[in-house]
Scaffold this motif. Structure first.
Motif, PDB file in Angstrom:
ATOM      1  N   LEU A  70       0.834  -1.203   0.000  1.00 38.10           N
ATOM      2  CA  LEU A  70       0.000   0.000   0.000  1.00 38.10           C
ATOM      3  C   LEU A  70       0.873   1.259   0.000  1.00 38.10           C
ATOM      4  N   LEU A  71       1.947   1.226   0.782  1.00 35.85           N
ATOM      5  CA  LEU A  71       2.886   2.354   0.798  1.00 35.85           C
ATOM      6  C   LEU A  71       3.535   2.538  -0.572  1.00 35.85           C
ATOM      7  N   ALA A  72       3.974   1.432  -1.166  1.00 34.32           N
ATOM      8  CA  ALA A  72       4.657   1.509  -2.456  1.00 34.32           C
ATOM      9  C   ALA A  72       3.731   1.976  -3.570  1.00 34.32           C
ATOM     10  N   ASP A  73       2.434   1.639  -3.472  1.00 32.06           N
ATOM     11  CA  ASP A  73       1.476   2.017  -4.517  1.00 32.06           C
ATOM     12  C   ASP A  73       1.326   3.529  -4.647  1.00 32.06           C
ATOM     13  N   GLY A  74       1.603   4.257  -3.575  1.00 26.84           N
ATOM     14  CA  GLY A  74       1.318   5.687  -3.583  1.00 26.84           C
ATOM     15  C   GLY A  74       2.450   6.587  -4.026  1.00 26.84           C
ATOM     16  N   VAL A  75       3.606   6.035  -4.388  1.00 23.57           N
ATOM     17  CA  VAL A  75       4.765   6.881  -4.714  1.00 23.57           C
ATOM     18  C   VAL A  75       5.490   6.366  -5.949  1.00 23.57           C
ATOM     19  N   ALA A  76       6.343   7.217  -6.503  1.00 20.73           N
ATOM     20  CA  ALA A  76       7.176   6.820  -7.632  1.00 20.73           C
ATOM     21  C   ALA A  76       8.312   5.929  -7.142  1.00 20.73           C
ATOM     22  N   THR A  77       8.833   5.110  -8.054  1.00 19.96           N
ATOM     23  CA  THR A  77       9.922   4.201  -7.695  1.00 19.96           C
ATOM     24  C   THR A  77      11.122   4.952  -7.139  1.00 19.96           C
ATOM     25  N   THR A  78      11.360   6.155  -7.639  1.00 18.88           N
ATOM     26  CA  THR A  78      12.524   6.936  -7.216  1.00 18.88           C
ATOM     27  C   THR A  78      12.400   7.493  -5.804  1.00 18.88           C
ATOM     28  N   ASP A 228      17.635   5.851  -2.616  1.00 21.65           N
ATOM     29  CA  ASP A 228      17.012   6.367  -3.834  1.00 21.65           C
ATOM     30  C   ASP A 228      18.057   6.933  -4.802  1.00 21.65           C
ATOM     31  N   ARG A 229      19.268   7.162  -4.305  1.00 21.41           N
ATOM     32  CA  ARG A 229      20.327   7.739  -5.136  1.00 21.41           C
ATOM     33  C   ARG A 229      21.502   6.788  -5.347  1.00 21.41           C
ATOM     34  N   TRP A 230      21.637   5.842  -4.468  1.00 20.13           N
ATOM     35  CA  TRP A 230      22.762   4.902  -4.471  1.00 20.13           C
ATOM     36  C   TRP A 230      22.229   3.505  -4.685  1.00 20.13           C
ATOM     37  N   PRO A 231      23.005   2.562  -5.245  1.00 24.05           N
ATOM     38  CA  PRO A 231      22.504   1.191  -5.397  1.00 24.05           C
ATOM     39  C   PRO A 231      22.026   0.625  -4.059  1.00 24.05           C
ATOM     40  N   ARG A 232      20.819   0.100  -4.060  1.00 24.54           N
ATOM     41  CA  ARG A 232      20.252  -0.371  -2.794  1.00 24.54           C
ATOM     42  C   ARG A 232      21.023  -1.550  -2.216  1.00 24.54           C
ATOM     43  N   ALA A 233      21.680  -2.326  -3.070  1.00 24.42           N
ATOM     44  CA  ALA A 233      22.501  -3.433  -2.571  1.00 24.42           C
ATOM     45  C   ALA A 233      23.616  -2.906  -1.677  1.00 24.42           C
ATOM     46  N   ILE A 272      18.591   0.503   8.773  1.00 22.33           N
ATOM     47  CA  ILE A 272      18.975   0.585   7.360  1.00 22.33           C
ATOM     48  C   ILE A 272      18.278  -0.486   6.529  1.00 22.33           C
ATOM     49  N   THR A 273      18.352  -1.723   6.967  1.00 22.77           N
ATOM     50  CA  THR A 273      17.956  -2.828   6.089  1.00 22.77           C
ATOM     51  C   THR A 273      16.450  -3.028   5.949  1.00 22.77           C
ATOM     52  N   ASP A 274      15.681  -2.722   6.986  1.00 23.94           N
ATOM     53  CA  ASP A 274      14.249  -2.992   6.900  1.00 23.94           C
ATOM     54  C   ASP A 274      13.593  -2.170   5.790  1.00 23.94           C
ATOM     55  N   GLY A 275      13.735  -0.853   5.844  1.00 19.51           N
ATOM     56  CA  GLY A 275      13.124  -0.003   4.839  1.00 19.51           C
ATOM     57  C   GLY A 275      13.757  -0.153   3.472  1.00 19.51           C
ATOM     58  N   VAL A 276      15.084  -0.251   3.435  1.00 18.75           N
ATOM     59  CA  VAL A 276      15.788  -0.373   2.157  1.00 18.75           C
ATOM     60  C   VAL A 276      15.425  -1.685   1.472  1.00 18.75           C
ATOM     61  N   GLY A 277      15.326  -2.771   2.241  1.00 26.52           N
ATOM     62  CA  GLY A 277      14.961  -4.059   1.656  1.00 26.52           C
ATOM     63  C   GLY A 277      13.575  -4.033   1.022  1.00 26.52           C
ATOM     64  N   LYS A 278      12.620  -3.395   1.694  1.00 23.82           N
ATOM     65  CA  LYS A 278      11.260  -3.321   1.166  1.00 23.82           C
ATOM     66  C   LYS A 278      11.194  -2.429  -0.073  1.00 23.82           C
ATOM     67  N   ALA A 279      11.935  -1.311  -0.056  1.00 28.15           N
ATOM     68  CA  ALA A 279      11.985  -0.447  -1.234  1.00 28.15           C
ATOM     69  C   ALA A 279      12.653  -1.164  -2.398  1.00 28.15           C
ATOM     70  N   TRP A 280      13.676  -1.921  -2.103  1.00 31.54           N
ATOM     71  CA  TRP A 280      14.430  -2.685  -3.104  1.00 31.54           C
ATOM     72  C   TRP A 280      13.506  -3.654  -3.830  1.00 31.54           C
ATOM     73  N   ILE A 281      12.755  -4.441  -3.081  1.00 27.92           N
ATOM     74  CA  ILE A 281      11.850  -5.425  -3.669  1.00 27.92           C
ATOM     75  C   ILE A 281      10.726  -4.746  -4.459  1.00 27.92           C
TER      76      ILE A 281
END
Length: 349
Positions: A70-78, A228-233, A272-281
């Protein structure tokens, strides 16, 4: 048991939310979490606590993946890193305020934990009511290939529901990779047990956990924005470095204040990892598959954490005890994983 149940339900709930919507699952999840807290508060024997804990985790399993989709649906990938980082920070800030309120209640109630558990029911009920304020973005319904290619082909009641397409290969790869890493991420409760075995009182453990969550909340949004600016890995790898420092340090530290500092460093891993991992997927799949993707990732990592808790618990008293051996193993593996992700960089998305 609680984590294993939640892991299975996360996958089912996430995938289902792509078809029936996110909001009903989110409301149900928070509702069950409130029921679980009531059961725990009312329990007088340990099976009652177990039952309440399982109900609470079932609620978390139901709401987790649909809420993140639901969070991801409301914003751009960037901007996904910022959104998930902000959510992680706000959610964890509650985990800072909660224990502090718990400490105040414990002090006022002369250490009566039962009273504190009943107070915890209040915000749980409020959270259920607040779900009604959320707005779900309408998504176009998936149609079968024949009817979308030829307007003359009408979909009737007899037409079988089209099967959901498989997730992109990179999504499955990343979900599997994060699950393998999670095999050394045993539950934080064991770290709190380590502090208790070092001589920390119950009140001190609760206060230290509040500081841990404060560090978690403080770094979550900056880390999400950076992803959003650097490789998520590579951003994820920074979290694993915090993990390695925290675990290896706690394995060898013999001073109370040093252990507290190391737990704060470890808070950087969670932040770091919780939010970044979800954004990554979420950034690697189309909108109508985000629930499925989140459910797969969270289900696999949740199951891996269950296994991590089992092997770490069995090895807890080995060596010099206090969890030294499992923490050292986990720290070393995490450091190696961080090196691998830093080298992979943009190839993983």
């Amino acid at each position: 048991i609680a984590e294993g149940v939640a892991a299975l339900i996360k996958y089912i709930s996430g995938r289902t939310s792509d078809r029936v919507g996110r909001k009903p699952a989110v409301a149900t999840g928070y509702g069950l979490a409130a029921v679980g807290k009531i059961i725990i508060a009312a329990a007088t024997v340990w099976p009652g606590v177990l039952a309440g804990r399982v109900v609470d985790r079932v609620g978390k399993g139901i709401r987790g993946a649909p809420r993140d989709a639901l969070l991801a649906d409301g914003v751009a990938t960037t901007s996904m890193g910022k959104v998930f980082g902000f959510h992680r920070a706000a959610d964890t800030l509650g985990a800072v305020i909660g224990p502090l309120i718990g400490l105040a209640v414990l002090a006022a109630a002369s250490g009566n934990i039962q009273v504190a558990l009943w107070v915890a029911v209040i915000p749980a009920l409020i959270s259920v009511a607040l779900v009604s304020l959320t707005v779900e973005k309408r998504r176009p319904k998936r149609r079968d290939v024949a009817s979308s290619a030829d307007p003359s082909v009408a979909t009737t009641a007899a037409t079988p529901r089209p099967k959901a397409p498989p997730l992109p290969p990179r999504v499955r790869l990343i979900a599997g990779l994060l699950a393998v890493i999670a095999l050394v991420n045993f539950p934080d409760a064991l770290l709190l047990l380590h502090l208790n075995e070092q001589g920390f009182s119950t009140m001190s453990v609760v206060a230290t956990y509040a500081l841990f969550n404060l560090a978690n909340a403080a770094i979550a949004f900056p880390a999400g924005a950076l992803s959003d600016r650097w490789p998520r890995a590579r951003v994820y790898a920074l979290g694993l470095i915090c993990f390695a420092i925290g675990y290896i340090g706690l394995a060898v530290a013999d001073t109370g204040w040093i252990s507290v500092l190391l737990l704060l460093v470890y808070g950087g891993f969670a932040g770091i990892t919780d939010g970044v991992g979800k954004a990554w997927i979420s950034s690697l799949c189309p909108p109508d598959q985000r629930g499925h993707a989140q459910g797969l990732m969270q289900g696999l990592t949740g199951g891996a954490i269950l296994l991590a808790g089992i092997w770490a618990g069995l090895a807890w008293t080995s060596g010099s005890g206090l969890g030294t051996v499992p923490m050292m193993i986990a720290g070393i593996v995490s450091a190696l994983a961080a090196i691998g992700l830093l080298m992979a960089g943009r190839r993983l998305g």
